[in-house]
Structure formats: structure tokens, C-alpha cells
Design a protein around this motif. Structure first.
Motif, PDB file in Angstrom:
ATOM      1  N   TYR A  81      44.816 -78.621   7.655  1.00 17.06           N
ATOM      2  CA  TYR A  81      43.722 -77.677   7.910  1.00 17.06           C
ATOM      3  C   TYR A  81      42.378 -78.399   8.022  1.00 17.06           C
ATOM      4  O   TYR A  81      41.620 -78.189   8.979  1.00 17.06           O
ATOM      5  CB  TYR A  81      43.674 -76.640   6.790  1.00 17.06           C
ATOM      6  N   LYS A  85      39.712 -79.370  11.313  1.00 20.27           N
ATOM      7  CA  LYS A  85      38.338 -78.888  11.290  1.00 20.27           C
ATOM      8  C   LYS A  85      37.313 -80.013  11.298  1.00 20.27           C
ATOM      9  O   LYS A  85      36.265 -79.919  11.954  1.00 20.27           O
ATOM     10  CB  LYS A  85      38.144 -78.007  10.051  1.00 20.27           C
ATOM     11  N   GLN A 230      37.784 -74.653  16.500  1.00 21.98           N
ATOM     12  CA  GLN A 230      37.270 -73.602  15.635  1.00 21.98           C
ATOM     13  C   GLN A 230      38.036 -72.284  15.731  1.00 21.98           C
ATOM     14  O   GLN A 230      37.597 -71.279  15.193  1.00 21.98           O
ATOM     15  CB  GLN A 230      35.784 -73.341  15.973  1.00 21.98           C
ATOM     16  N   ILE A 231      39.160 -72.239  16.429  1.00 19.41           N
ATOM     17  CA  ILE A 231      39.884 -70.977  16.535  1.00 19.41           C
ATOM     18  C   ILE A 231      40.564 -70.650  15.211  1.00 19.41           C
ATOM     19  O   ILE A 231      40.970 -71.548  14.470  1.00 19.41           O
ATOM     20  CB  ILE A 231      40.918 -71.017  17.677  1.00 19.41           C
ATOM     21  N   PRO A 232      40.667 -69.381  14.877  1.00 20.36           N
ATOM     22  CA  PRO A 232      41.296 -69.000  13.607  1.00 20.36           C
ATOM     23  C   PRO A 232      42.789 -69.295  13.608  1.00 20.36           C
ATOM     24  O   PRO A 232      43.444 -69.276  14.647  1.00 20.36           O
ATOM     25  CB  PRO A 232      41.026 -67.494  13.508  1.00 20.36           C
ATOM     26  N   THR A 233      43.313 -69.560  12.434  1.00 25.52           N
ATOM     27  CA  THR A 233      44.736 -69.860  12.284  1.00 25.52           C
ATOM     28  C   THR A 233      45.549 -68.574  12.392  1.00 25.52           C
ATOM     29  O   THR A 233      45.310 -67.622  11.651  1.00 25.52           O
ATOM     30  CB  THR A 233      45.006 -70.523  10.925  1.00 25.52           C
ATOM     31  N   TRP A 235      48.085 -66.946  11.194  1.00 27.33           N
ATOM     32  CA  TRP A 235      49.039 -66.984  10.093  1.00 27.33           C
ATOM     33  C   TRP A 235      50.221 -66.042  10.300  1.00 27.33           C
ATOM     34  O   TRP A 235      51.367 -66.393  10.026  1.00 27.33           O
ATOM     35  CB  TRP A 235      48.340 -66.645   8.776  1.00 27.33           C
ATOM     36  N   LYS A 448      43.233 -61.893  20.480  1.00 26.41           N
ATOM     37  CA  LYS A 448      42.278 -61.461  19.461  1.00 26.41           C
ATOM     38  C   LYS A 448      42.232 -59.948  19.362  1.00 26.41           C
ATOM     39  O   LYS A 448      42.220 -59.364  18.261  1.00 26.41           O
ATOM     40  CB  LYS A 448      40.895 -62.029  19.780  1.00 26.41           C
ATOM     41  N   ARG A 451      45.390 -58.613  17.698  1.00 23.65           N
ATOM     42  CA  ARG A 451      45.410 -58.835  16.256  1.00 23.65           C
ATOM     43  C   ARG A 451      44.536 -57.842  15.506  1.00 23.65           C
ATOM     44  O   ARG A 451      44.811 -57.468  14.382  1.00 23.65           O
ATOM     45  CB  ARG A 451      44.967 -60.255  15.933  1.00 23.65           C
ATOM     46  N   ASN A 452      43.448 -57.432  16.192  1.00 26.35           N
ATOM     47  CA  ASN A 452      42.496 -56.543  15.524  1.00 26.35           C
ATOM     48  C   ASN A 452      42.849 -55.074  15.723  1.00 26.35           C
ATOM     49  O   ASN A 452      42.216 -54.196  15.154  1.00 26.35           O
ATOM     50  CB  ASN A 452      41.088 -56.791  16.074  1.00 26.35           C
TER      51      ASN A 452
END
Length: 453
Positions: A81, A85, A230-233, A235, A448, A451-452
Motif C-alpha cells: 500500500y 503511494k 492515487q486511485i482508491p483500492t 477492496w 466509481k 460503487r457509489n
């Protein structure tokens, strides 16, 4: 599209690969030299110097040998991780310096606090090295061109063979010298400190920010890549992915051979077949030389089939992993029936295990970079945890069932169970693994919004 001849020759990427190669050399040197040093610690008169301390009353050797992996598991979750970053350089350098300090102070801790002091020191070293180890796939993703992944990527892990040879020979030579087993830890500390200095001077975090890299080499490294910092993981997608779980299980199956070769084979040869520590060192050095040389050859062959013959990456990964798993398992099952009289056969058997295992580098290990270039470090760290959980019972089984280490029948049960786990783990990888980059590796606005929602 750029042709490979335009970037032929020695480049900045090769300097970075050499640095990671030698990180792996020092890592495996420490891990594989330690069991030899432990034999010297617990065996009287290994050194001609009567003042070298030995500890014949220790009965927790299997716990000591596994203690490195306790710390290793604790930190490898975070390495991938943070490498993604912030880059690998300024995590790997301090972790190597910490390990050097531990190695330098370890003889004092052992003399003062016995096996408890040794376990503490080894756990701390495992914590430091676990952080760095899970950064290797991130380094490959950042610095190794896609077309050279099977050669240069494999070269990073090929340091394993040389490191094992180095660690075993240093430990063996020092154990039988006038200065005894403490000298091996001092030498290891000096090498680790030296690597930290070289990495500080010549290492780089990203190709894009390296001061001396050429535009052609940078373009070649980044060709066919879609890396994001910088993209979110994702999970949810990772934890629900069958190829990811298949890879983690394959990792767990493969780690069994690493554990046996690093922690148990030296004791097995010494106790069951009465080989002296110098002989054990020579046997294990030859085995690790074999795996180091063969792994380079396997990498060249696999890259040829993928790039020239256009064989699917996933098929080649499964072939390599199956050769390693089935080959090692068959030999381990045969070893389970040894009665202690097969002094020559056991040598060929151990060499065979290492020879087959050389294909695993181009099997499950590089598959992390195949399925997720962006999150390979995180997957690798989680895979290490899964593999460690799968192998938690190994030292316990050793302690329970191998009470008389000179009895080959008690070792036979360990070998048989290990072979069975490897076969099952590889079957999972063959049926559910993949060599293709997963859809969730590339972040986009559509995913994105999904996911939201």
C-alpha cells in the motif's frame, strides 16, 4: 510504438533491478543462513574456540525458526500500500538499516536473554523485512517493461538462489571458525548496511522522476501500462475475485517448500542422515545454485513463448506452477518413505525439489503483476498473510510429531502433508487462476458510479 533495439543495452532500469536483486540476495541470505547458525548455537564444539557460547538446553528450535515469519506477516500487509503511494526507496532503506542493527546486536541479546532474546530480535527483523518484501511486485510494476517482465522481473526474485548460497556458506564458515556463529551476524549486518547506502545513492522511486533516465527508456518502461498512483483500492472487487483467491492459495502452497528448504532440510540432513554442518552447507549451497541458474533459464523460455509464440500468459503461469507443485510433491511423497539409509538418494531428492521449484518464479510470483499492475503490492501483502495462515500449523506439527528429529518416520508425515497441500493449492490455481489484468484494476468514472450506487 517503440522497437526494443532502440533501448538495447544497459539502462537505468537495469540498475534498479540489480539493486532489488541484491536486496533479495541479502534477505534470503539472512533467512536461509539463520537455520545453519541455529544449528551451531545449539551444537557444542562446532567452533574450535571453547569460549563460543552454545545452548544445548533449548527445546524450542521450531518456534525460533518460525518467529521471523511472525514479524514478517505483521508488516507485509502495509508495504504494498505505501509503496504504491510513496514509492519503495525510503521504506526499503530504513528497514534494511534496522535489520542491520538487529543482526549486529543479536549475539549480545542471545547471550544475555537466551532463546527469548533471539526470538525478539528475529521478530523485529521480520517486521522490517516484511515491509520491504511486499514492495517487490510494486517495484516490478513501476520499473520493469511489460515485454521484459519474465526476464527482468524474474531476475529480481532470482536473487533468492544466490542469497541462499551466500547465507549458508557464511553461516557454515563462521560457525566452524575460531570466531564462531556470532561472526556470521556481524558480516550480515555490514552487507545490509552497505546495501542501504547504495540504495540511498542510486535507487529511485519512479522512472518518471529519475534524474538520468532517457526519454526512450522511460517510454519503453511505460509502454502498454496504465498505472495510477492515487486511485482508491477496490477492496470489494479484490475480496470477491476468484483469480485473486486462487493466486493467494497457490502462494500458500508454494510457501511450504520455502519453509522446508529454509528451516527444516538442514536439520533433516543433519539429524536423520548424520551429515556434518559443513556437508549440509555444501549440499544446500548446490541446491540453491541450481534453483538460481534454472530460474534465469525458465524466465527466458517463458518470455519467448509469451512474446514470440503468443502463448497466453495465464497458460504459461499455470504450466510453470504445476511443474513446480507436482514435481516437488512427488519427491516429498517419495522422501516420506525414507528410512535413514538413503544417504545418496536424499541428496538427489533435495536437488530435484529445488530444480522443480525454479519454475515457480514464473508461476504464481509474477502472476500478481499480471492480474493487477496497480494493486499488485497490496495483493502480494495480503497473499503473504493468507500463505502464512495456511502454514501456521507447520511449526506446530513439527513440535508435536517430530519429537525425535533423527527418526525418518516422523519426518515422513510432515513431507506427506506438505505434498498434499501443495497439490490441492495448485489445482485451485489451475482451475480458477487467470493471467489477464482484472477489470477492477483500472479505475474509471463508470466503476466509481457503480460503487457509489
Amino acid at each position: 510504438m517503440m522497437d526494443r533495439p532502440e533501448v538495447s543495452g544497459f539502462g537505468v532500469r537495469h540498475v534498479q533491478v540489480i539493486l532489488m536483486f541484491f536486496w533479495n540476495v541479502l534477505f534470503t541470505s539472512m533467512v536461509n543462513g539463520f537455520p545453519m547458525s541455529l544449528v551451531a548455537m545449539t551444537t557444542p564444539f562446532t567452533s574450535p574456540n571453547p569460549n563460543i557460547p552454545t545452548f544445548t538446553d533449548w527445546n524450542d528450535q521450531s518456534i525460533i525458526l518460525s518467529s521471523f515469519f511472525w514479524g514478517f506477516v505483521a508488516t507485509q500487509l502495509f508495504g504494498g500500500y505505501y509503496a504504491r503511494k510513496y514509492g519503495v526507496k525510503w521504506f526499503m532503506v530504513p528497514s534494511m538499516f534496522i535489520t542491520a542493527i538487529i543482526c549486529f546486536s543479536l549475539p549480545y541479546l542471545v547471550v544475555q536473554f537466551g532463546s527469548i532474546g533471539l526470538i525478539f530480535a528475529v521478530v523485529v527483523a521480520g517486521c522490517a523485512q516484511g515491509l520491504s518484501h511486499s514492495m517487490l511486485p510494486v517495484f516490478i510494476s513501476l520499473w520493469v517493461p511489460c515485454k521484459e517482465k519474465n526476464t527482468l522481473g524474474n531476475a529480481v526474485y532470482a536473487g533468492y538462489g544466490l542469497g541462499c548460497i551466500l547465507g549458508i556458506n557464511i553461516a557454515t564458515y563462521c560457525a566452524t571458525s575460531w570466531f564462531g556463529w556470532p561472526l556470521s551476524f556481524y558480516i550480515t549486518a555490514v552487507m545490509q548496511f552497505s546495501w542501504g547506502c547504495f540504495m540511498s545513492m542510486f535507487g529511485g522511486n519512479y522512472p518518471q522522476s529519475h534524474r538520468t533516465i532517457s526519454d526512450k527508456e522511460l517510454e519503453f518502461i511505460l509502454e502498454d501500462k496504465n498505472l495510477h498512483e492515487q486511485i482508491p483500492t477496490p477492496w470489494r472487487e479484490i475480496l470477491n475475485s476468484r483469480p485473486v483467491w486462487a493466486l493467494w492459495i497457490a502462494n500458500g502452497g508454494a510457501i511450504i517448500i520455502t519453509w522446508l528448504s529454509a528451516a527444516e532440510f538442514p536439520t533433516y540432513l543433519s539429524e536423520v542422515f548424520d551429515y556434518k554442518i559443513e556437508e549440509v552447507g555444501n549440499i544446500m549451497s548446490l541446491a540453491f545454485l541450481l534453483i538460481g541458474l534454472l530460474s534465469f533459464f525458465v524466465g527466458i523460455v517463458v518470455e519467448y513463448f509469451i512474446n514470440v509464440k503468443q502463448v497466453e500468459t495465464g497458460i504459461m503461469r499455470k504450466i510453470c506452477n504445476t511443474v513446480a507443485s507436482l514435481g516437488c510433491s512427488i519427491i516429498l511423497i517419495r522422501m516420506a518413505f525414507f528410512d535413514g539409509t538413503e544417504s545418496k538418494t536424499v541428496l538427489y531428492s533435495i536437488l530435484g525439489v529445488f530444480a522443480f521449484n525454479s519454475t515457480s518464479f514464473c508461476g504464481y510470483l509474477l502472476n500478481y503483476n499480471d492480474i493487477s499492475p496497480n494493486f499488485c503490492g497490496i495483493l502480494f501483502g495480503l497473499g503473504g498473510v493468507v500463505a502464512s495462515v495456511m502454514n501456521l500449523g507447520n511449526p506446530v506439527l513439527m513440535t508435536i510429531y517430530v519429537r525425535n528429529q533423527s527418526d525418518p518416520r516422523e519426518w515422513g508425515l510432515i513431507f506427506f502433508i506438505s505434498a498434499l497441500i501443495m497439490i490441492v493449492a495448485n489445482l485451485v490455481f489451475v482451475f480458477f487462476g487467470s493471467g489477464e489484468k482484472q477489470e477492477w484494476d483500472d479505475f474509471n468514472e463508470e466503476r466509481k458510479s457503480l460503487r457509489n450506487s
